[in-house]
Design a protein around this motif. Structure first.
Motif, mmCIF file in Angstrom:
data_model
loop_
_atom_site.group_PDB
_atom_site.id
_atom_site.type_symbol
_atom_site.label_atom_id
_atom_site.label_comp_id
_atom_site.label_asym_id
_atom_site.label_seq_id
_atom_site.Cartn_x
_atom_site.Cartn_y
_atom_site.Cartn_z
ATOM 1 N N TRP A 251 -11.835 1.894 0.265
ATOM 2 C CA TRP A 251 -11.844 3.688 0.168
ATOM 3 C C TRP A 251 -11.925 4.756 1.563
ATOM 4 C CZ3 TRP A 251 -9.966 3.953 -4.664
ATOM 5 C CH2 TRP A 251 -10.846 3.382 -5.559
ATOM 6 N N VAL B 115 -8.205 4.872 2.371
ATOM 7 C CA VAL B 115 -7.553 5.195 1.486
ATOM 8 C C VAL B 115 -7.914 6.958 1.179
ATOM 9 C CG1 VAL B 115 -7.349 5.506 -1.285
ATOM 10 C CG2 VAL B 115 -7.157 3.444 -0.439
ATOM 11 N N PHE B 116 -8.578 7.028 1.483
ATOM 12 C CA PHE B 116 -9.024 8.826 2.229
ATOM 13 C C PHE B 116 -8.370 9.082 2.810
ATOM 14 C CE2 PHE B 116 -12.424 11.497 4.360
ATOM 15 C CZ PHE B 116 -12.126 12.731 2.910
ATOM 16 N N ALA C 76 -11.093 9.056 -4.141
ATOM 17 C CA ALA C 76 -11.990 8.497 -2.593
ATOM 18 C C ALA C 76 -12.778 7.837 -2.028
ATOM 19 C CB ALA C 76 -9.571 8.320 -1.695
ATOM 20 N N PHE D 289 -12.713 6.273 -9.413
ATOM 21 C CA PHE D 289 -11.642 7.103 -8.055
ATOM 22 C C PHE D 289 -10.243 7.612 -9.516
ATOM 23 C CE2 PHE D 289 -7.037 6.684 -7.398
ATOM 24 C CZ PHE D 289 -7.066 7.043 -6.285
ATOM 25 N N SER E 154 -10.197 12.390 -9.323
ATOM 26 C CA SER E 154 -9.167 12.548 -8.798
ATOM 27 C C SER E 154 -7.649 13.509 -9.812
ATOM 28 C CB SER E 154 -7.581 11.552 -8.487
ATOM 29 O OG SER E 154 -8.379 10.179 -7.335
#
Length: 145
Positions: free
Chosen positions: A7, A10-11, A33, A53, A57
């Protein structure tokens, strides 16, 4: 590799893409994320992390994007053509969409023009309002008195 690390990757990827593009495209997913990474750090099940997530988001996207776009675009300078929208023009050559003809003059310049409604013909001398720009043509409507 732990889920927290995934994660966080991804961030960081979303942040890097945002920095490169500067288009407000991935910043919302970076927030999602980050929350999912926090959930993973507390050993929350994967399906909960994915839901976190997605929800975070889209909540960020829905509530903050209009505000961000408003403030990021406030210094955007309109092009010369964009500044014509909303102004008045005078028809100098009959406007008929069916025949594909028509011209107006605005601020001393001649422009090809079409009406926003196809079955309307505007005679020479009509005063019109510029509603939009389509390519190099002004889209106009007859001014209502």
């Amino acid at each position: 590799m732990s889920l927290t690390t995934v994660w966080l990757i991804v961030f960081v990827a979303c942040i890097v893409i945002e920095i490169i593009s500067m288009g407000l495209t991935t910043i919302w997913f970076a927030g999602g994320a980050l929350v999912a990474a926090i959930g993973a750090a507390f050993s929350v099940p994967l399906w909960v992390q994915i839901i976190l997530f997605i929800i975070v988001s889209f909540v960020l996207l829905y509530f903050t994007r209009p505000i961000a776009v408003k403030y990021f675009n406030k210094d955007r300078v309109k092009t010369n053509a964009e500044s014509l929208v909303g102004k008045q023009a005078i028809v100098i050559s009959e406007i008929d969409n069916l025949q594909g003809i028509g011209q107006v003059t605005v601020e001393g310049k001649e422009w090809t023009a079409r009406t926003t409604v196809d079955n309307v013909t505007l005679p020479v001398g009509s005063v019109v309002i510029i509603k939009a720009i389509s390519g190099v043509k002004l889209m106009v409507e007859e001014k209502k008195n």
